[in-house]
Design a protein around this motif. Structure first.
Motif, PDB file in Angstrom:
ATOM      1  N   PHE A  60       0.839  -1.194   0.000  1.00  0.00           N
ATOM      2  CA  PHE A  60       0.000   0.000   0.000  1.00  0.00           C
ATOM      3  C   PHE A  60       0.873   1.242   0.000  1.00  0.00           C
ATOM      4  O   PHE A  60       2.061   1.200   0.336  1.00  0.00           O
ATOM      5  CB  PHE A  60      -0.953   0.015   1.199  1.00  0.00           C
ATOM      6  N   GLY A  61       0.254   2.351  -0.387  1.00  0.00           N
ATOM      7  CA  GLY A  61       0.935   3.635  -0.423  1.00  0.00           C
ATOM      8  C   GLY A  61       0.135   4.672   0.332  1.00  0.00           C
ATOM      9  O   GLY A  61      -0.711   4.346   1.173  1.00  0.00           O
ATOM     10  N   PRO A  62       0.355   5.970   0.037  1.00  0.00           N
ATOM     11  CA  PRO A  62      -0.334   7.044   0.759  1.00  0.00           C
ATOM     12  C   PRO A  62      -1.853   6.968   0.639  1.00  0.00           C
ATOM     13  O   PRO A  62      -2.382   6.475  -0.356  1.00  0.00           O
ATOM     14  CB  PRO A  62       0.213   8.312   0.096  1.00  0.00           C
ATOM     15  N   MET A  63      -2.524   7.452   1.665  1.00  0.00           N
ATOM     16  CA  MET A  63      -3.978   7.504   1.765  1.00  0.00           C
ATOM     17  C   MET A  63      -4.619   6.128   1.553  1.00  0.00           C
ATOM     18  O   MET A  63      -5.403   5.901   0.636  1.00  0.00           O
ATOM     19  CB  MET A  63      -4.550   8.524   0.793  1.00  0.00           C
ATOM     20  N   THR A  64      -4.244   5.223   2.460  1.00  0.00           N
ATOM     21  CA  THR A  64      -4.777   3.860   2.462  1.00  0.00           C
ATOM     22  C   THR A  64      -5.527   3.606   3.761  1.00  0.00           C
ATOM     23  O   THR A  64      -5.077   3.995   4.843  1.00  0.00           O
ATOM     24  CB  THR A  64      -3.654   2.821   2.309  1.00  0.00           C
ATOM     25  N   LEU A  65      -6.673   2.961   3.656  1.00  0.00           N
ATOM     26  CA  LEU A  65      -7.451   2.538   4.814  1.00  0.00           C
ATOM     27  C   LEU A  65      -7.216   1.049   5.044  1.00  0.00           C
ATOM     28  O   LEU A  65      -7.290   0.250   4.100  1.00  0.00           O
ATOM     29  CB  LEU A  65      -8.940   2.785   4.565  1.00  0.00           C
ATOM     30  N   ILE A  66      -6.921   0.693   6.302  1.00  0.00           N
ATOM     31  CA  ILE A  66      -6.712  -0.715   6.645  1.00  0.00           C
ATOM     32  C   ILE A  66      -7.645  -1.054   7.803  1.00  0.00           C
ATOM     33  O   ILE A  66      -7.588  -0.422   8.860  1.00  0.00           O
ATOM     34  CB  ILE A  66      -5.251  -0.997   7.046  1.00  0.00           C
ATOM     35  N   ASN A  67      -8.499  -2.038   7.598  1.00  0.00           N
ATOM     36  CA  ASN A  67      -9.444  -2.483   8.629  1.00  0.00           C
ATOM     37  C   ASN A  67      -8.960  -3.808   9.207  1.00  0.00           C
ATOM     38  O   ASN A  67      -8.778  -4.784   8.473  1.00  0.00           O
ATOM     39  CB  ASN A  67     -10.843  -2.653   8.023  1.00  0.00           C
ATOM     40  N   VAL A  84     -27.999  -1.445  14.655  1.00  0.00           N
ATOM     41  CA  VAL A  84     -27.603  -0.920  13.335  1.00  0.00           C
ATOM     42  C   VAL A  84     -27.448  -2.049  12.312  1.00  0.00           C
ATOM     43  O   VAL A  84     -26.636  -1.973  11.396  1.00  0.00           O
ATOM     44  CB  VAL A  84     -26.294  -0.103  13.427  1.00  0.00           C
ATOM     45  N   GLY A  85     -28.228  -3.110  12.470  1.00  0.00           N
ATOM     46  CA  GLY A  85     -28.233  -4.174  11.469  1.00  0.00           C
ATOM     47  C   GLY A  85     -26.972  -5.004  11.469  1.00  0.00           C
ATOM     48  O   GLY A  85     -26.427  -5.341  12.514  1.00  0.00           O
ATOM     49  N   ASP A  86     -26.518  -5.332  10.255  1.00  0.00           N
ATOM     50  CA  ASP A  86     -25.398  -6.266  10.118  1.00  0.00           C
ATOM     51  C   ASP A  86     -24.051  -5.566   9.995  1.00  0.00           C
ATOM     52  O   ASP A  86     -23.103  -6.111   9.443  1.00  0.00           O
ATOM     53  CB  ASP A  86     -25.611  -7.174   8.902  1.00  0.00           C
ATOM     54  N   VAL A  87     -23.942  -4.355  10.544  1.00  0.00           N
ATOM     55  CA  VAL A  87     -22.696  -3.601  10.423  1.00  0.00           C
ATOM     56  C   VAL A  87     -21.538  -4.341  11.103  1.00  0.00           C
ATOM     57  O   VAL A  87     -20.412  -4.346  10.603  1.00  0.00           O
ATOM     58  CB  VAL A  87     -22.851  -2.184  11.006  1.00  0.00           C
ATOM     59  N   ARG A  88     -21.807  -4.996  12.235  1.00  0.00           N
ATOM     60  CA  ARG A  88     -20.730  -5.723  12.917  1.00  0.00           C
ATOM     61  C   ARG A  88     -20.166  -6.818  12.021  1.00  0.00           C
ATOM     62  O   ARG A  88     -18.958  -7.030  11.985  1.00  0.00           O
ATOM     63  CB  ARG A  88     -21.217  -6.317  14.241  1.00  0.00           C
ATOM     64  N   TYR A  89     -21.037  -7.517  11.307  1.00  0.00           N
ATOM     65  CA  TYR A  89     -20.561  -8.537  10.373  1.00  0.00           C
ATOM     66  C   TYR A  89     -19.684  -7.906   9.293  1.00  0.00           C
ATOM     67  O   TYR A  89     -18.609  -8.412   8.965  1.00  0.00           O
ATOM     68  CB  TYR A  89     -21.747  -9.253   9.722  1.00  0.00           C
ATOM     69  N   THR A  90     -20.127  -6.780   8.745  1.00  0.00           N
ATOM     70  CA  THR A  90     -19.358  -6.104   7.696  1.00  0.00           C
ATOM     71  C   THR A  90     -18.004  -5.662   8.213  1.00  0.00           C
ATOM     72  O   THR A  90     -16.976  -5.858   7.553  1.00  0.00           O
ATOM     73  CB  THR A  90     -20.142  -4.884   7.176  1.00  0.00           C
ATOM     74  N   LEU A  91     -17.969  -5.090   9.420  1.00  0.00           N
ATOM     75  CA  LEU A  91     -16.710  -4.627   9.998  1.00  0.00           C
ATOM     76  C   LEU A  91     -15.790  -5.789  10.354  1.00  0.00           C
ATOM     77  O   LEU A  91     -14.593  -5.585  10.561  1.00  0.00           O
ATOM     78  CB  LEU A  91     -16.989  -3.795  11.253  1.00  0.00           C
ATOM     79  N   GLY A  92     -16.326  -6.992  10.428  1.00  0.00           N
ATOM     80  CA  GLY A  92     -15.507  -8.157  10.737  1.00  0.00           C
ATOM     81  C   GLY A  92     -14.674  -8.660   9.575  1.00  0.00           C
ATOM     82  O   GLY A  92     -13.964  -9.670   9.708  1.00  0.00           O
ATOM     83  N   GLN A  93     -14.708  -7.966   8.441  1.00  0.00           N
ATOM     84  CA  GLN A  93     -13.937  -8.378   7.268  1.00  0.00           C
ATOM     85  C   GLN A  93     -12.700  -7.485   7.119  1.00  0.00           C
ATOM     86  O   GLN A  93     -12.827  -6.268   7.018  1.00  0.00           O
ATOM     87  CB  GLN A  93     -14.814  -8.270   6.015  1.00  0.00           C
ATOM     88  N   PRO A  94     -11.508  -8.086   7.108  1.00  0.00           N
ATOM     89  CA  PRO A  94     -10.289  -7.275   6.933  1.00  0.00           C
ATOM     90  C   PRO A  94     -10.250  -6.654   5.540  1.00  0.00           C
ATOM     91  O   PRO A  94     -10.781  -7.219   4.585  1.00  0.00           O
ATOM     92  CB  PRO A  94      -9.156  -8.283   7.144  1.00  0.00           C
ATOM     93  N   LEU A  95      -9.589  -5.499   5.444  1.00  0.00           N
ATOM     94  CA  LEU A  95      -9.570  -4.798   4.163  1.00  0.00           C
ATOM     95  C   LEU A  95      -8.384  -3.861   4.083  1.00  0.00           C
ATOM     96  O   LEU A  95      -8.015  -3.220   5.076  1.00  0.00           O
ATOM     97  CB  LEU A  95     -10.868  -3.988   4.001  1.00  0.00           C
ATOM     98  N   VAL A  96      -7.791  -3.762   2.903  1.00  0.00           N
ATOM     99  CA  VAL A  96      -6.784  -2.754   2.571  1.00  0.00           C
ATOM    100  C   VAL A  96      -7.256  -2.104   1.282  1.00  0.00           C
ATOM    101  O   VAL A  96      -7.370  -2.768   0.250  1.00  0.00           O
ATOM    102  CB  VAL A  96      -5.381  -3.373   2.374  1.00  0.00           C
ATOM    103  N   CYS A  97      -7.542  -0.796   1.318  1.00  0.00           N
ATOM    104  CA  CYS A  97      -8.091  -0.130   0.135  1.00  0.00           C
ATOM    105  C   CYS A  97      -7.824   1.365   0.222  1.00  0.00           C
ATOM    106  O   CYS A  97      -7.452   1.881   1.282  1.00  0.00           O
ATOM    107  CB  CYS A  97      -9.589  -0.399   0.019  1.00  0.00           C
ATOM    108  N   PRO A  98      -8.016   2.092  -0.870  1.00  0.00           N
ATOM    109  CA  PRO A  98      -7.840   3.547  -0.831  1.00  0.00           C
ATOM    110  C   PRO A  98      -8.813   4.183   0.153  1.00  0.00           C
ATOM    111  O   PRO A  98      -9.973   3.779   0.265  1.00  0.00           O
ATOM    112  CB  PRO A  98      -8.139   3.979  -2.270  1.00  0.00           C
ATOM    113  N   ALA A  99      -8.335   5.187   0.876  1.00  0.00           N
ATOM    114  CA  ALA A  99      -9.174   5.900   1.840  1.00  0.00           C
ATOM    115  C   ALA A  99      -9.918   7.022   1.144  1.00  0.00           C
ATOM    116  O   ALA A  99      -9.360   7.716   0.300  1.00  0.00           O
ATOM    117  CB  ALA A  99      -8.312   6.457   2.971  1.00  0.00           C
TER     118      ALA A  99
END
Length: 298
Positions: free
Chosen positions: A70-77, A111-126
């Motif tokens: 990854f480079g500048p301005m990256t979001l990592i969950n 707030v529904g299934d947000v916890r499930y969604t947040l449970g997925q790792p991710l590296v992507c542009p911020a």
């Protein structure tokens, strides 16, 4: 970097193993990484969710065995339980925002299934607005002004919402697998019925699958048995009530569905390593959570 189970450590920040943290913990990437030559070895956090905003420099994120440059301005969950490691270019810049399960329970209720969604790792542009938001979290975290906790909680709710939206938009377009649908429904049922102390068979019956099948699905997705997920939710609620309310320990035990407060104390002590009263005293210090004015403390 290849990850081996034998070298994966479950690391704690600010007392993860026994204490609740502040509303949030926010630090620069340099604050910790520079101490280890900008290389963080494979590890995981059992109760902590981390959101990393990488602003300048370059690096490689290792998430559950995959390598993601990854480079500048990256979001990592980085959700709880995910094995992760990082290699940063020296003098890289960015922030690490860390939230404990107990705080997520506050934010993600209803707030529904947000916890499930947040449970997925991710590296992507911020997305562009993320930088200003994280900067504001950093500023509030380091301040001692009035309404700090309320503002931090609100800012973190916005951050998690943006991360969840990004994860959803970055995921595959096809529908979730049948297994993931079962897992999501199981987690929602746990949230609804954990105070009733349902057994695994109860959840399996509502899901119209066998307890054995439910066990396979939950273990494959989380590495834990269904009973462990259920018990962990009860204990999170216990820690939250001990830290954020002045309810008597016996009252908390009954509210959590325990017929005997002594049984609750034994279960809590076995899991947390300290008694409920000791735990409450430990989090009552200057960095502990402020208890709400409810009823008299035990």
């Amino acid at each position: 970097m290849k990850l081996h189970n034998g070298i994966v450590l479950s690391q704690g920040l600010f007392g993860e193993s026994t204490l609740l943290p502040d509303v949030v913990h926010c630090e620069t990437i340099a604050a910790r990484s520079s101490l280890y030559d900008w290389e963080l070895a494979p590890h995981r956090h059992d109760r902590l969710h981390q959101v990393i905003l990488f602003q300048a420099g370059a690096g490689v994120a290792h998430l559950d065995g995959g390598a993601y440059p990854f480079g500048p301005m990256t979001l990592i969950n980085v959700p709880p339980g995910i094995v992760h490691a990082f290699s940063f270019e020296p003098d890289s810049q960015g922030f690490v925002v860390t939230l404990a399960d107990e705080v997520l329970d506050f934010i993600l209720t209803g707030v529904g299934d947000v916890r499930y969604t947040l449970g997925q790792p991710l590296v992507c542009p911020a997305e562009p607005g993320l930088s200003a938001l994280v900067q504001q979290i950093w500023h509030e975290f380091n301040s001692l002004t009035s309404a700090r906790a309320l503002i931090l909680r609100s800012l973190c709710a916005t951050l998690l919402g943006l991360v969840a939206r990004t994860v959803s938009q970055s995921g595959p377009a096809d529908a979730k697998s049948e297994q993931m649908n079962f897992l999501e429904r199981f987690e929602a049922l746990v949230e609804e019925h954990f105070l009733q102390h349902w057994g695994v068979a109860n959840y399996a019956r509502v899901l119209s699958i066998s307890p054995t099948h439910l066990g396979r699905i939950v273990r494959a997705a989380t590495g834990e048995a269904p009973s462990q997920r259920i018990n962990a939710r009860v204990l999170r609620e216990a820690r939250r009530k001990l830290a954020y309310t002045n309810l008597r320990v016996s009252t908390i035990a009954y509210e959590l569905g325990f017929a005997d407060p002594a049984h609750f104390s034994r279960v809590f002590t076995r899991a947390a390593g300290v008694s409920p009263r000791t735990f409450r005293n430990q989090v009552a210090g200057p960095h502990g959570a402020a208890a709400a004015p409810t009823t008299a403390s035990s």
